[in-house]
Design an enzyme around this catalytic site. Structure first.
Site, mmCIF file in Angstrom:
data_model
loop_
_atom_site.group_PDB
_atom_site.id
_atom_site.type_symbol
_atom_site.label_atom_id
_atom_site.label_comp_id
_atom_site.label_asym_id
_atom_site.label_seq_id
_atom_site.Cartn_x
_atom_site.Cartn_y
_atom_site.Cartn_z
ATOM 1 N N TYR A 144 0.775 -1.228 0.000
ATOM 2 C CA TYR A 144 0.000 0.000 0.000
ATOM 3 C C TYR A 144 0.810 1.284 0.000
ATOM 4 O O TYR A 144 0.268 2.360 -0.242
ATOM 5 C CB TYR A 144 -0.984 -0.010 1.174
ATOM 6 C CG TYR A 144 -2.146 -0.934 0.903
ATOM 7 C CD1 TYR A 144 -3.121 -0.587 -0.019
ATOM 8 C CD2 TYR A 144 -2.240 -2.172 1.527
ATOM 9 C CE1 TYR A 144 -4.173 -1.430 -0.307
ATOM 10 C CE2 TYR A 144 -3.296 -3.029 1.258
ATOM 11 C CZ TYR A 144 -4.261 -2.652 0.335
ATOM 12 O OH TYR A 144 -5.296 -3.495 0.059
ATOM 13 N N PHE A 431 -11.289 -4.186 10.593
ATOM 14 C CA PHE A 431 -12.487 -3.993 9.788
ATOM 15 C C PHE A 431 -12.291 -4.547 8.390
ATOM 16 O O PHE A 431 -12.990 -4.240 7.474
ATOM 17 C CB PHE A 431 -12.878 -2.506 9.746
ATOM 18 C CG PHE A 431 -11.759 -1.560 9.359
ATOM 19 C CD1 PHE A 431 -11.484 -1.300 8.032
ATOM 20 C CD2 PHE A 431 -10.970 -0.946 10.340
ATOM 21 C CE1 PHE A 431 -10.462 -0.441 7.678
ATOM 22 C CE2 PHE A 431 -9.958 -0.081 9.994
ATOM 23 C CZ PHE A 431 -9.690 0.183 8.667
#
Length: 431
Positions: A144, A431
């Protein structure tokens, strides 16, 4: 959306491998496509099926206008989503943030531009929604950085030898009453404790309705030989001031009981309540090990134990932050010392952020606007994301060659100002 939510399995490269004629079709996920989308995601993580209650929860939490699917004909070959969160930033403000989740690329379509297409579309969407931040956790952190995400918070994992580590508690601990409770029966009281803590620590997420179910989800497949989820609440003068959720995994050796307590979550409003809960976990009968994962790096128990070596603490990355709108993101937080500095920002993936920005702020507020003034510090958007919550210093990034000081003294000024000013940033759950 298997296990921790914001994960990917596309590998560290998305370079075309000769299939340059392929271009994925991206569109928002429709409710009747969710099962196919989810199966694509699960397969990317090994294909292990989740319990029905887990699957139902993630389906109910899906925000279809914010979730994407990549298609090759009728085949779903890529997935990504973005929950609508509010994230605490230094100063206590609760800021809209896109919680990037469920990112995967089918193994048959790697290195064909699918991941880059998903990330491009997603960040464009986040910008259009007016959310200045995107955040995620990563199964492979190396991926990322090239999309502008910086590692902004860390967590501590520990395996504590409760018989040898020792524990000294502060005054007032004995005034806290503990009682067992069924986790779902005290869910509202526990959520009230959590809600009071959110503003105290950068990186915490305000839980929207439905997310409270995540903490009491208890599929048998997740127990690993342990008990069903147990809960103890801490009370003082009739008020719930803390709670701990955990499992007990029995074990026996040649010398007798060797059980393990596996902590799921623990929140407390004050040091005495916190200490009472940790003391309880240290002293559960027939156990000698306490496993705690994903805890704050500055949590108090580390200073209550007599021998930290017996706790085997391990540091790992947690929340990765990406500034989608530099000006707004730097304005919505505060700064622990006065700062007036010009950043020259490089952002190849979101070029609207590239350029010079003057940040002026203090503990009361801040402004951040474009400027033609000379740069004081130069860095990429990734470094700004890493430093944003105050858990990583600009000075440390400069020592790694990732921030360059142009005006002498600017690095020290900005590094001190960007500190969290108190508690270290912490992501309480995935999450």
């Amino acid at each position: 959306m298997a296990n921790e939510r914001a994960r990917e399995t596309s590998g560290t490269s998305d370079v075309t491998d000769g299939s340059a004629d392929f271009e994925p079709v991206l569109r928002n996920l429709a409710p009747d496509e969710w099962d196919q989308w989810y199966e694509t995601l699960l397969r990317a993580f090994g294909g292990v099926q989740e319990a029905p209650e887990e699957r139902e929860l993630w389906n109910s939490l899906t925000e279809f206008g914010r979730f994407l699917a990549a298609w090759d004909g009728d085949a779903c070959v890529g997935t990504a989503g973005a929950f609508s969160f509010r994230l605490t930033v230094p100063g206590g403000a609760s800021v809209p943030a896109a919680g990037v989740t469920g990112v995967s690329v089918a193994a048959t379509h790697r290195r064909r531009g699918v991941l880059t297409s998903l990330m491009r579309r997603q960040l464009d969407d986040v910008r259009s929604w007016g959310e200045p931040l995107a955040v995620l956790t990563a199964s492979e952190p190396a991926i990322y950085g090239r999309f502008g995400y910086g590692t902004a918070s860390f967590q501590t994992d520990a395996e504590i030898d409760t018989e040898r580590a020792g524990l000294s508690v502060p005054a007032g601990t004995d005034a806290v009453r503990l009682r067992y409770a069924t986790p779902t029966d005290v869910l509202d009281a526990c959520e009230a404790v959590y809600a009071r803590l959110v503003a105290r620590r950068p990186g915490m997420l305000a839980r929207r309705p439905g997310w409270e179910r995540l903490g009491v989800l208890d599929p048998e497949s997740e127990r690993d030989g342990g008990s069903p989820l147990q809960c103890v609440v801490a009370e003082r003068d009739g008020e719930t001031v803390g709670y701990a959720r955990f499992r007990v995994k029995p074990g026996w050796g040649p010398a007798g009981p060797e059980g393990t307590v596996v902590l799921s979550s623990l929140d407390a409003l004050d040091p005495a309540a916190d200490a009472a809960l940790w003391r309880f976990l240290f002293s559960i009968d027939l156990t000698s090990t306490l496993v705690a994962r994903g805890r704050p790096v500055d949590e108090g128990w580390q200073h209550m134990v007599a021998d930290l070596r017996r706790c085997r603490p391990v540091l790992r990355d947690a929340l990765h932050v990406r500034l989608v709108d530099v000006g707004e993101a730097l304005e919505v937080r505060t700064y622990q010392t006065p700062v007036d500095v010009v950043f020259e920002v490089e952002d190849a993936f979101c070029p609207w952020n590239t350029g010079r920005w003057r940040l002026s702020g203090d503990a009361k507020g801040a402004s951040c606007e474009r400027t033609e003034d000379a740069a004081d510090l130069t860095l990429s958007i990734r470094e700004l994301g890493a430093a944003y919550l105050g858990g990583v210093s600009l000075a440390a990034l400069a020592a790694a060659g990732r921030v360059r000081e142009v005006r002498r003294g600017a690095l020290a000024e900005a590094s001190l100002a960007f500190g969290s000013g108190g508690a270290a940033p912490w992501l309480p759950h995935g999450f």
